[in-house]
Design an enzyme around this catalytic site. Structure first.
Site, PDB file in Angstrom:
ATOM      1  N   CYS A 150       0.834  -1.200   0.000  1.00 59.40           N
ATOM      2  CA  CYS A 150       0.000   0.000   0.000  1.00 59.40           C
ATOM      3  C   CYS A 150       0.873   1.255   0.000  1.00 59.40           C
ATOM      4  O   CYS A 150       1.424   1.638   1.034  1.00 59.40           O
ATOM      5  CB  CYS A 150      -0.909  -0.010   1.235  1.00 59.40           C
ATOM      6  SG  CYS A 150      -1.924   1.456   1.375  1.00 59.40           S
ATOM      7  N   CYS A 189      -0.465   4.200   2.111  1.00 58.54           N
ATOM      8  CA  CYS A 189      -0.221   4.048   3.553  1.00 58.54           C
ATOM      9  C   CYS A 189       1.254   4.260   3.906  1.00 58.54           C
ATOM     10  O   CYS A 189       1.555   4.861   4.927  1.00 58.54           O
ATOM     11  CB  CYS A 189      -0.583   2.639   4.035  1.00 58.54           C
ATOM     12  SG  CYS A 189      -2.013   1.888   3.303  1.00 58.54           S
ATOM     13  N   ASP A 190       2.146   3.742   3.094  1.00 54.26           N
ATOM     14  CA  ASP A 190       3.539   3.609   3.538  1.00 54.26           C
ATOM     15  C   ASP A 190       4.577   4.470   2.811  1.00 54.26           C
ATOM     16  O   ASP A 190       5.736   4.487   3.220  1.00 54.26           O
ATOM     17  CB  ASP A 190       3.966   2.131   3.447  1.00 54.26           C
ATOM     18  CG  ASP A 190       3.189   1.260   4.433  1.00 54.26           C
ATOM     19  OD1 ASP A 190       2.732   1.808   5.456  1.00 54.26           O
ATOM     20  OD2 ASP A 190       3.033   0.064   4.181  1.00 54.26           O
TER      21      ASP A 190
END
Ligand code: NAP
Length: 313
Positions: free
Chosen positions: A135, A138-139
């Protein structure tokens, strides 16, 4: 004879837990059934920083999910751990059969999510959350100025690689062929991006490192030649993102509800084609798969289930 719940929610990720919270708050007799740990994909996310209103220092996927679980419980949603084997969703009373028994309800919310197709390399599970991610939204921020690699050649891989290039020092797409699958318009942007590099005819064979991912073995799919990639000494690690397609957890519902490429079709109010059967979260046909959209789906599905049930009376 089993008790008949108002609503059964399958899956305790953000969609299922938000549905549980809203259903419980609407005084529906609610049961959440989950086969594993709560949280779904975010249970394996090391840090969460893009859920609106979430500002706790060091928030992890599991800590956010633990509060979601508590909140659903606070409003009366019951939760059982069971593996569902079959469903009969066609009648007025829906029947869900698991290893531990049979569960009945007037409405069902399907929220069993989707999971990224694994990269398929050796030691993959060991480095998920420690260099390997699925992701970018997200990261990506955790790889500011680091080197990252992206596996895949479709729209997702190329678009996510471009997103990652806003953070990372260098992004290399590792693709198993010598030609991208992504749409030409997306490819043109990628080829014009100076931070993007390409490793053609290549697959990741093995991930390695001490605590964090710092080494990997790449195999050339044409020649079979093996190459080792190592992290820059100063960095001590690199990122490896997998975007080789998602796999929805919908096998159980095949033939029962309308689907498109394995994802469940709903209207804007989370109704499937079956009365009293709703779907919420990543297993739906939708454009953005994030905690915030899953939670929103869950809330809508629960309120629609409440309307459906009150119209039955
Ligand atoms: P995808 O289109 O199925 O592409 C998957 C990519 O991963 C392909 O390049 C494939 O290689 C590669 N791959 C598959 N299995 C692999 C394996 N075991 N090892 C190494 N590589 C592997 O998946 P996606 O990119 O996630 O897209 C899914 C759908 O969403 C598509 O319909 C896509 O068009 C759509 N989408 C659209 C947009 C957009 O329009 N902006 C953005 C994202 C996604 P091969 O090419 O060799 O098969």
């Amino acid at each position: 004879m089993s008790k008949t719940y108002d609503v059964i929610i399958l899956g305790a990720g953000p969609a299922g837990l938000a549905a549980g919270l809203y259903a419980g708050r609407s005084r529906l007799d609610t049961l959440i059934i989950e086969k594993g740990q709560d949280g779904g994909q975010i249970a394996i996310t090391s840090e969460i920083e893009n859920y609106p209103g979430q500002l706790l220092e060091g928030e992890t996927g599991p800590s956010l999910v633990a509060r979601m679980t508590e909140q659903a419980k606070k409003f009366g949603a019951e939760r059982v751990s069971d593996v569902i084997k079959s469903l009969d969703l066609s009648g007025d009373v829906k029947k869900v059969t698991g290893n531990k028994g049979e569960y009945l309800a007037k409405a069902v919310i399907l929220a069993t999510g989707a999971f990224p197709r694994p990269i398929g390399c050796k030691n993959e599970a060991k480095f998920v959350g420690k260099g390997i991610s699925f992701c970018a939204t997200c990261d990506a921020a955790f790889f500011e100025d680091f080197e990252v690699f992206v596996v895949g050649g479709g729209d997702s891989a190329v678009e996510e690689a471009m997103y990652l290039s806003k953070f990372a020092r260098k992004v290399t797409i590792i693709h198993r062929r010598e030609e991208l699958r992504a749409a030409k318009s997306i490819q043109e942007k990628a080829f014009a991006n100076p931070k993007l590099h390409f490793m053609w005819d290549s697959v990741v064979e093995e991930a390695d490192g001490d605590e964090l991912l710092s080494k990997m073995v790449i195999k050339n799919t044409k020649t079979g030649e093996l190459t080792t990639v190592e992290a820059d000494e100063e960095d001590g690690m690199f990122g490896l993102f997998g975007f080789i397609g998602l796999l929805p957890n919908t096998k159980l519902y095949e033939g029962a509800v309308d689907m498109e490429n394995g994802y469940i079709r709903t209207d804007d109010n989370m109704h499937t084609n079956l009365p009293g059967v709703f779907a919420a979260g990543d297993l739906r046909v939708k454009s953005l798969r994030q905690v915030v959209t899953a939670a929103a789906d869950g809330a809508i599905a629960a309120m629609q289930a409440e309307h459906y049930i009150s119209n039955l009376k």
